[in-house]
Write a protein that holds these residues in place. Structure first.
Motif, PDB file in Angstrom:
ATOM      1  N   GLY A  42     -18.440  -2.852  21.987  1.00  0.00           N
ATOM      2  CA  GLY A  42     -19.486  -3.497  22.951  1.00  0.00           C
ATOM      3  C   GLY A  42     -19.132  -3.134  24.597  1.00  0.00           C
ATOM      4  O   GLY A  42     -19.721  -3.930  25.400  1.00  0.00           O
ATOM      5  N   VAL A  43     -18.327  -2.290  24.852  1.00  0.00           N
ATOM      6  CA  VAL A  43     -18.063  -1.776  26.472  1.00  0.00           C
ATOM      7  C   VAL A  43     -18.894  -0.552  26.659  1.00  0.00           C
ATOM      8  O   VAL A  43     -18.867   0.197  26.148  1.00  0.00           O
ATOM      9  N   LEU A  44     -19.868  -0.742  27.844  1.00  0.00           N
ATOM     10  CA  LEU A  44     -20.285   0.183  28.338  1.00  0.00           C
ATOM     11  C   LEU A  44     -19.573   0.922  29.346  1.00  0.00           C
ATOM     12  O   LEU A  44     -18.658   0.195  30.364  1.00  0.00           O
ATOM     13  N   HIS A  45     -19.440   2.081  29.783  1.00  0.00           N
ATOM     14  CA  HIS A  45     -18.759   2.519  30.726  1.00  0.00           C
ATOM     15  C   HIS A  45     -19.242   2.418  32.280  1.00  0.00           C
ATOM     16  O   HIS A  45     -18.748   2.010  33.121  1.00  0.00           O
ATOM     17  N   ARG A  46     -20.471   2.899  32.338  1.00  0.00           N
ATOM     18  CA  ARG A  46     -21.514   2.789  33.684  1.00  0.00           C
ATOM     19  C   ARG A  46     -20.907   3.421  34.794  1.00  0.00           C
ATOM     20  O   ARG A  46     -21.547   3.460  35.960  1.00  0.00           O
ATOM     21  N   ASP A  47     -19.922   4.270  34.738  1.00  0.00           N
ATOM     22  CA  ASP A  47     -19.626   5.040  35.913  1.00  0.00           C
ATOM     23  C   ASP A  47     -19.070   6.390  35.424  1.00  0.00           C
ATOM     24  O   ASP A  47     -17.769   6.807  35.978  1.00  0.00           O
ATOM     25  N   LEU A  48     -19.490   6.880  34.574  1.00  0.00           N
ATOM     26  CA  LEU A  48     -18.824   8.127  33.934  1.00  0.00           C
ATOM     27  C   LEU A  48     -18.985   9.352  34.773  1.00  0.00           C
ATOM     28  O   LEU A  48     -20.354   9.672  35.333  1.00  0.00           O
ATOM     29  N   LYS A  49     -18.245   9.814  35.303  1.00  0.00           N
ATOM     30  CA  LYS A  49     -18.189  10.922  36.319  1.00  0.00           C
ATOM     31  C   LYS A  49     -16.756  11.839  36.181  1.00  0.00           C
ATOM     32  O   LYS A  49     -15.826  11.186  35.491  1.00  0.00           O
ATOM     33  N   PRO A  50     -16.810  13.035  36.696  1.00  0.00           N
ATOM     34  CA  PRO A  50     -15.582  13.737  36.552  1.00  0.00           C
ATOM     35  C   PRO A  50     -14.297  13.148  36.911  1.00  0.00           C
ATOM     36  O   PRO A  50     -13.010  13.267  36.383  1.00  0.00           O
ATOM     37  N   ALA A  51     -14.431  12.377  38.001  1.00  0.00           N
ATOM     38  CA  ALA A  51     -13.194  11.598  38.922  1.00  0.00           C
ATOM     39  C   ALA A  51     -12.639  10.598  37.684  1.00  0.00           C
ATOM     40  O   ALA A  51     -11.483  10.034  37.980  1.00  0.00           O
ATOM     41  N   ASN A  52     -13.373  10.102  37.006  1.00  0.00           N
ATOM     42  CA  ASN A  52     -13.136   9.102  35.710  1.00  0.00           C
ATOM     43  C   ASN A  52     -12.383   9.843  34.366  1.00  0.00           C
ATOM     44  O   ASN A  52     -12.327   8.812  33.316  1.00  0.00           O
ATOM     45  N   ILE A  53     -12.267  10.942  34.524  1.00  0.00           N
ATOM     46  CA  ILE A  53     -12.011  11.732  33.256  1.00  0.00           C
ATOM     47  C   ILE A  53     -10.816  12.343  33.630  1.00  0.00           C
ATOM     48  O   ILE A  53     -10.622  13.427  34.332  1.00  0.00           O
ATOM     49  N   MET A  54      -9.523  11.905  33.108  1.00  0.00           N
ATOM     50  CA  MET A  54      -8.036  12.196  33.717  1.00  0.00           C
ATOM     51  C   MET A  54      -7.379  13.249  32.372  1.00  0.00           C
ATOM     52  O   MET A  54      -7.522  12.789  31.089  1.00  0.00           O
ATOM     53  N   PHE A  55      -6.504  13.749  32.983  1.00  0.00           N
ATOM     54  CA  PHE A  55      -5.525  14.658  31.964  1.00  0.00           C
ATOM     55  C   PHE A  55      -4.236  14.307  32.021  1.00  0.00           C
ATOM     56  O   PHE A  55      -3.750  14.030  32.852  1.00  0.00           O
ATOM     57  N   ARG A  56      -3.907  14.277  30.545  1.00  0.00           N
ATOM     58  CA  ARG A  56      -2.389  14.337  30.360  1.00  0.00           C
ATOM     59  C   ARG A  56      -1.483  15.749  30.696  1.00  0.00           C
ATOM     60  O   ARG A  56      -2.318  16.692  30.590  1.00  0.00           O
ATOM     61  N   ASP A  57      -0.421  15.517  30.709  1.00  0.00           N
ATOM     62  CA  ASP A  57       0.464  16.959  30.745  1.00  0.00           C
ATOM     63  C   ASP A  57       0.002  17.794  29.410  1.00  0.00           C
ATOM     64  O   ASP A  57       0.147  18.750  29.514  1.00  0.00           O
ATOM     65  N   ASP A  58      -0.147  17.161  28.150  1.00  0.00           N
ATOM     66  CA  ASP A  58      -0.512  17.903  27.132  1.00  0.00           C
ATOM     67  C   ASP A  58      -1.805  18.330  26.892  1.00  0.00           C
ATOM     68  O   ASP A  58      -2.170  18.920  26.124  1.00  0.00           O
ATOM     69  N   GLY A  59      -2.509  18.365  28.058  1.00  0.00           N
ATOM     70  CA  GLY A  59      -4.016  18.832  27.794  1.00  0.00           C
ATOM     71  C   GLY A  59      -5.096  17.864  27.512  1.00  0.00           C
ATOM     72  O   GLY A  59      -6.256  18.059  27.454  1.00  0.00           O
ATOM     73  N   SER A  60      -4.481  16.532  26.839  1.00  0.00           N
ATOM     74  CA  SER A  60      -5.585  15.892  26.304  1.00  0.00           C
ATOM     75  C   SER A  60      -6.223  14.808  27.402  1.00  0.00           C
ATOM     76  O   SER A  60      -5.575  14.849  28.494  1.00  0.00           O
ATOM     77  N   LEU A  61      -7.342  14.446  27.228  1.00  0.00           N
ATOM     78  CA  LEU A  61      -7.951  13.746  28.448  1.00  0.00           C
ATOM     79  C   LEU A  61      -8.147  12.159  27.949  1.00  0.00           C
ATOM     80  O   LEU A  61      -8.400  12.043  26.769  1.00  0.00           O
ATOM     81  N   ALA A  62      -8.425  11.288  29.007  1.00  0.00           N
ATOM     82  CA  ALA A  62      -8.893   9.894  28.846  1.00  0.00           C
ATOM     83  C   ALA A  62      -9.737   9.461  29.634  1.00  0.00           C
ATOM     84  O   ALA A  62      -9.595   9.894  31.058  1.00  0.00           O
ATOM     85  N   LEU A  63     -10.571   8.478  29.170  1.00  0.00           N
ATOM     86  CA  LEU A  63     -11.580   8.025  30.239  1.00  0.00           C
ATOM     87  C   LEU A  63     -10.898   6.736  30.858  1.00  0.00           C
ATOM     88  O   LEU A  63     -10.107   5.878  30.189  1.00  0.00           O
ATOM     89  N   ILE A  64     -11.115   6.661  32.279  1.00  0.00           N
ATOM     90  CA  ILE A  64     -10.698   5.555  33.126  1.00  0.00           C
ATOM     91  C   ILE A  64     -11.741   4.646  33.725  1.00  0.00           C
ATOM     92  O   ILE A  64     -12.956   5.147  33.413  1.00  0.00           O
ATOM     93  N   ASP A  65     -11.459   3.461  34.422  1.00  0.00           N
ATOM     94  CA  ASP A  65     -12.489   2.866  35.175  1.00  0.00           C
ATOM     95  C   ASP A  65     -13.566   2.336  34.376  1.00  0.00           C
ATOM     96  O   ASP A  65     -14.846   2.679  34.477  1.00  0.00           O
TER      97      ASP A  65
END
Length: 418
Positions: free
Chosen positions: A268-291
């Protein structure tokens, strides 16, 4: 006086490569490379105060760069130091920041925008070793934020609604990012939006998904609401887009983002601010959404009256969000379509002279058309960026199925080519 930068590294080609990027970013700068294996570890007659910025390699022959870093930081007038770490070595990054480095730069594939950003941020703050204790602050002040069980390292940025800090969790010696929000309202009726915001993050903290940021802790301290979350050493998507990404890479990123959206929408959570600055990378190349849910704390009619902090957000807003209407999962899908367009082309689909003009384009301008070479992606883009929510893909799962199908077709076509 011209900016003076010293690069201490024993690889000639790397010194030349980094110096080239710095010269392009700061044309008037004096950039000096020093090989510690051909001379002393530091240049003859070295005086820290004569330099504005130092780049220091993690290994200088048999000498550990951390030892040199700590010795430099003990000297009066030491300028900011950017530590050159092995690619993907999170332990080296954490050790460097604990030892006083103002920032780090991985010695691997790094684009010009990332180098410029790291350098600019280091120059914008004084070179200083982190202090063992810190005092509470109001977001945006120059003081430090004290969070029990954590050691303050440095500020990562401030805005109108929050300040962000890099800290070390003492029990695990791991880096965390702490986002500190505006002062808790004194009046009960004004506490509601902040309370709902924290509840939303509490839902996110219960999600165990590789493409959703790990939330370690959230609460209120010193009359400030805060969130302690995972630290990402790989940077954000916006630093990698450049002039556009290869199609295969863009589709792989899309699959990870849609998995993340499906996971948060499920609770039930909406992101509402999806943009490249809120898509982060770990060292292994996987990514995660923040904010998540930050837009709930903003009054769009006030924030949009000037460029300010939110100038990047209208580029990714759905038409209904830009007009202040109710939003659902399809608003996030629209924003994902904008990110997809930017990944493919290196450009945002709608540009204008003011945030409000950009919002009007999202609502009324024709849908963007991809270059002929990317025509196979046009139906996917249109399914995400349709002006009317009813005409868009209905869910992240639907988008994921479309992305996987497109990726499969393109791989099959590639295998059939001679």
């Amino acid at each position: 006086m011209a900016l003076r930068v010293l690069i201490i590294d024993d690889h000639r080609d790397y010194r030349a490569w980094l110096g080239h990027h710095l010269a392009a970013a700061f044309p008037d700068a004096e950039i000096v490379g020093h090989n510690p294996l051909e001379d002393n570890l530091l240049p003859a007659g070295f005086e820290p105060a004569q330099w504005d910025l130092l780049f220091l390699d993690h290994q200088l022959g048999e000498q550990d760069g951390i030892d040199i870093l700590e010795e430099l930081k003990r000297r009066p007038g030491c300028p900011p130091v950017i530590f050159l770490t092995p690619q993907g070595d999170k332990t080296a990054i954490e050790q460097a920041l604990r030892s006083g480095a103002d920032d780090y730069l991985p010695k691997g594939p790094t684009d010009h925008a990332h180098i410029r950003r790291v350098t600019t941020q280091a120059l914008d703050r004084p070179g200083r070793a982190p202090k063992p204790r810190a005092q509470a602050l109001r977001p945006g002040s120059d003081s430090q934020f004290n969070l029990k069980g954590h050691r303050f390292l440095r500020s990562l940025g401030t805005g109108s609604t929050a300040a962000v800090y890099l800290m070390e969790k003492l029990s695990t010696e791991r880096l965390v990012v702490v986002k500190v929000f505006r002062q808790v309202p004194d009046e009960v009726e004004r506490f509601g939006p902040l309370q709902r915001f924290l509840q939303e993050y509490e839902l996110v903290s219960g999600i165990r998904h590789p493409n959703v940021v790990n939330i370690h802790e959230l609460g209120i301290a010193d009359e400030l609401a805060y969130i302690a979350m995972e630290y990402f050493a790989g940077g954000q998507l916006g630093e990698r887009i450049g002039n556009g990404l290869p199609l295969g890479q863009a589709l792989e990123i899309m699959m990870q983002i849609t998995h993340a959206l499906a996971a948060i929408h499920k609770v039930g959570v909406l992101h509402r601010d999806l943009k490249p600055a809120n898509i982060m990378f770990r060292d292994d190349g996987s990514l995660a959404l923040i904010d998540f849910g930050v837009a709930k704390l903003r009054d769009a009619t006030i924030e949009l009256s000037g460029l300010g902090e939110i100038c990047g957000t209208p580029y990714y807003m759905s038409p209904e969000q830009g007009e202040g209407a109710e939003v659902d999962e399809r608003s996030d899908i629209y924003s994902l379509g904008v990110v997809f367009h930017e990944m493919l082309t290196g450009r945002k689909p709608y540009l204008a002279g003011s945030p409000l003009a950009v919002i009007r384009k999202h609502a009324h301008a024709p849908l963007p058309v991809l270059p002929e070479a990317l025509a196979d992606c046009q139906p996917l883009l249109e399914g995400m960026m349709a002006k009317s929510p009813a005409a868009r893909f209905a869910s992240a799962e639907t988008v994921l199925a479309e992305v996987e199908a497109l990726n499969g077709r393109l791989l099959a076509e590639a295998l059939q080519r001679p």
